[in-house]
Design a protein around this motif. Structure first.
Motif, PDB file in Angstrom:
ATOM      1  N   LEU A  53      39.759 136.300 131.704  1.00 46.95           N
ATOM      2  CA  LEU A  53      39.424 137.679 131.345  1.00 46.95           C
ATOM      3  C   LEU A  53      40.399 138.672 131.977  1.00 46.95           C
ATOM      4  CD1 LEU A  53      35.533 137.472 131.689  1.00 46.95           C
ATOM      5  CD2 LEU A  53      36.873 137.539 129.567  1.00 46.95           C
ATOM      6  N   LYS A  54      40.786 138.403 133.217  1.00 45.89           N
ATOM      7  CA  LYS A  54      41.722 139.289 133.917  1.00 45.89           C
ATOM      8  C   LYS A  54      43.086 139.290 133.236  1.00 45.89           C
ATOM      9  CE  LYS A  54      43.855 139.954 138.466  1.00 45.89           C
ATOM     10  NZ  LYS A  54      43.915 139.451 139.882  1.00 45.89           N
ATOM     11  N   LEU A  55      43.575 138.101 132.860  1.00 46.93           N
ATOM     12  CA  LEU A  55      44.892 138.005 132.240  1.00 46.93           C
ATOM     13  C   LEU A  55      44.869 138.509 130.798  1.00 46.93           C
ATOM     14  CD1 LEU A  55      46.186 134.605 133.660  1.00 46.93           C
ATOM     15  CD2 LEU A  55      46.679 136.928 134.440  1.00 46.93           C
ATOM     16  N   ALA A  56      43.719 138.379 130.129  1.00 45.88           N
ATOM     17  CA  ALA A  56      43.599 138.929 128.781  1.00 45.88           C
ATOM     18  C   ALA A  56      43.733 140.452 128.823  1.00 45.88           C
ATOM     19  CB  ALA A  56      42.266 138.522 128.169  1.00 45.88           C
ATOM     20  N   GLU A  57      43.126 141.069 129.806  1.00 48.10           N
ATOM     21  CA  GLU A  57      43.235 142.518 129.968  1.00 48.10           C
ATOM     22  C   GLU A  57      44.670 142.914 130.298  1.00 48.10           C
ATOM     23  OE1 GLU A  57      42.317 146.445 129.990  1.00 48.10           O
ATOM     24  OE2 GLU A  57      41.126 144.756 129.269  1.00 48.10           O
ATOM     25  N   VAL A  83      51.869 134.114 130.124  1.00 43.51           N
ATOM     26  CA  VAL A  83      52.000 132.652 130.155  1.00 43.51           C
ATOM     27  C   VAL A  83      51.374 132.120 131.447  1.00 43.51           C
ATOM     28  CG1 VAL A  83      53.582 130.696 130.077  1.00 43.51           C
ATOM     29  CG2 VAL A  83      54.147 132.822 128.865  1.00 43.51           C
ATOM     30  N   LEU A  84      50.431 131.205 131.294  1.00 41.34           N
ATOM     31  CA  LEU A  84      49.786 130.606 132.462  1.00 41.34           C
ATOM     32  C   LEU A  84      50.565 129.372 132.914  1.00 41.34           C
ATOM     33  CD1 LEU A  84      47.523 132.275 130.985  1.00 41.34           C
ATOM     34  CD2 LEU A  84      45.884 130.766 132.120  1.00 41.34           C
ATOM     35  N   GLU A  85      50.327 128.944 134.109  1.00 44.42           N
ATOM     36  CA  GLU A  85      50.981 127.739 134.608  1.00 44.42           C
ATOM     37  C   GLU A  85      50.361 126.508 133.949  1.00 44.42           C
ATOM     38  OE1 GLU A  85      48.562 126.808 138.698  1.00 44.42           O
ATOM     39  OE2 GLU A  85      50.133 128.335 138.773  1.00 44.42           O
ATOM     40  N   PRO A  86      51.031 125.366 133.978  1.00 44.11           N
ATOM     41  CA  PRO A  86      50.496 124.149 133.346  1.00 44.11           C
ATOM     42  C   PRO A  86      49.107 123.789 133.866  1.00 44.11           C
ATOM     43  CG  PRO A  86      52.789 123.842 133.924  1.00 44.11           C
ATOM     44  CD  PRO A  86      52.367 125.143 134.547  1.00 44.11           C
ATOM     45  N   GLU A 128      52.547 117.400 127.719  1.00 48.90           N
ATOM     46  CA  GLU A 128      51.844 116.980 128.934  1.00 48.90           C
ATOM     47  C   GLU A 128      52.830 116.320 129.900  1.00 48.90           C
ATOM     48  OE1 GLU A 128      48.966 117.902 129.449  1.00 48.90           O
ATOM     49  OE2 GLU A 128      47.842 118.027 127.589  1.00 48.90           O
ATOM     50  N   PRO A 129      52.669 116.485 131.201  1.00 46.73           N
ATOM     51  CA  PRO A 129      51.599 117.239 131.881  1.00 46.73           C
ATOM     52  C   PRO A 129      51.963 118.703 132.138  1.00 46.73           C
ATOM     53  CG  PRO A 129      52.884 116.052 133.500  1.00 46.73           C
ATOM     54  CD  PRO A 129      53.526 115.753 132.160  1.00 46.73           C
ATOM     55  N   TYR A 130      52.948 119.231 131.381  1.00 49.54           N
ATOM     56  CA  TYR A 130      53.414 120.599 131.616  1.00 49.54           C
ATOM     57  C   TYR A 130      52.942 121.560 130.525  1.00 49.54           C
ATOM     58  CZ  TYR A 130      56.405 117.885 134.678  1.00 49.54           C
ATOM     59  OH  TYR A 130      56.857 117.003 135.637  1.00 49.54           O
ATOM     60  N   ARG A 131      51.960 121.124 129.758  1.00 52.88           N
ATOM     61  CA  ARG A 131      51.452 121.968 128.677  1.00 52.88           C
ATOM     62  C   ARG A 131      50.723 123.174 129.268  1.00 52.88           C
ATOM     63  NH1 ARG A 131      51.234 121.509 123.346  1.00 52.88           N
ATOM     64  NH2 ARG A 131      49.429 122.213 122.130  1.00 52.88           N
TER      65      ARG A 131
END
Length: 206
Positions: free
Chosen positions: A151-155, A165-168, A195-198
């Motif tokens: 929710l925080k990153l969506a805002e 972009v989030l980390e894997p 994977e495992p870096y998706r």
């Protein structure tokens, strides 16, 4: 098959001693009464205790518990182990001191252990079980943390007007992020990479 023999004043007391030593529940064992207790003459002479033989059944739950006991013993750790069987699933909850090493960074060690337990318990078995492992309630806490992060990153994406972009993450954690944001009309999420870096991309809709 693991088994022990125990003696006590009553059959039930002997069985309880065996269950405590084996660290299993009553439904996980077969009990053979070798000798019934006897009070002897006048309740004094020739008194004989009850003697039982308790064998652990070869079930998926018993195999799982034995594996976990061996792992804890090898690592000099102690924990309470609760196994709940439902349909073709075995849900394991563990509680104890100093279990952080079994959880690892962001649950990576726990996920690896869960994977190995699935392989070991189901090896050469006709019926296969899906094993879910949780330690110290970590998965629930992690889920709540990821929902708040989503929710925080969506805002953040909405305010800046560009992708975040989030980390894997593991597939399970990515699913939590997707689910947390699927009801927000102006935000889209998708995954990219191998994977495992998706990783997940949180994108504002234009």
């Amino acid at each position: 098959m693991v088994e022990v023999e125990k003696t006590a004043k009553t059959v039930q007391e002997a069985v309880n001693l065996a269950l405590a030593e084996l660290n299993v529940s009553r439904e996980d064992v077969d009990v053979e009464v070798l000798e019934e207790p006897s009070r002897g003459i006048f309740g004094l002479i020739g008194t004989r205790p009850a003697r039982v033989r308790v064998k652990v059944k070869n079930t998926a739950a018993s195999r799982l518990r034995k594996l976990l006991d061996d792992i804890l013993a090898a690592m000099h750790l102690q924990a309470e182990i609760f196994i709940k069987e439902e349909n073709d699933c075995l849900a394991v909850s563990m509680f104890g001191k100093d279990l952080g090493t079994l959880i690892g960074r962001r649950g990576e060690t726990m996920d690896a252990l869960q994977y190995l337990l699935n392989l070991a318990v189901n090896k050469n078995q006709e019926k296969r079980y899906k094993i879910f492992l949780d330690i110290e309630g970590y998965r629930k806490k992690r889920e709540e943390t990821l929902q708040k992060l989503a929710l925080k990153l969506a805002e953040k994406a909405r305010q800046r007007g560009r992708n975040v972009v989030l980390e894997p993450m593991s597939s399970l954690e990515r699913r939590i992020i997707h689910t947390a944001l699927q009801g927000i009309s102006d935000i889209a999420t998708y995954s990219e990479g191998e994977e495992p870096y998706r990783k997940i991309i949180i994108a504002p809709k234009k």
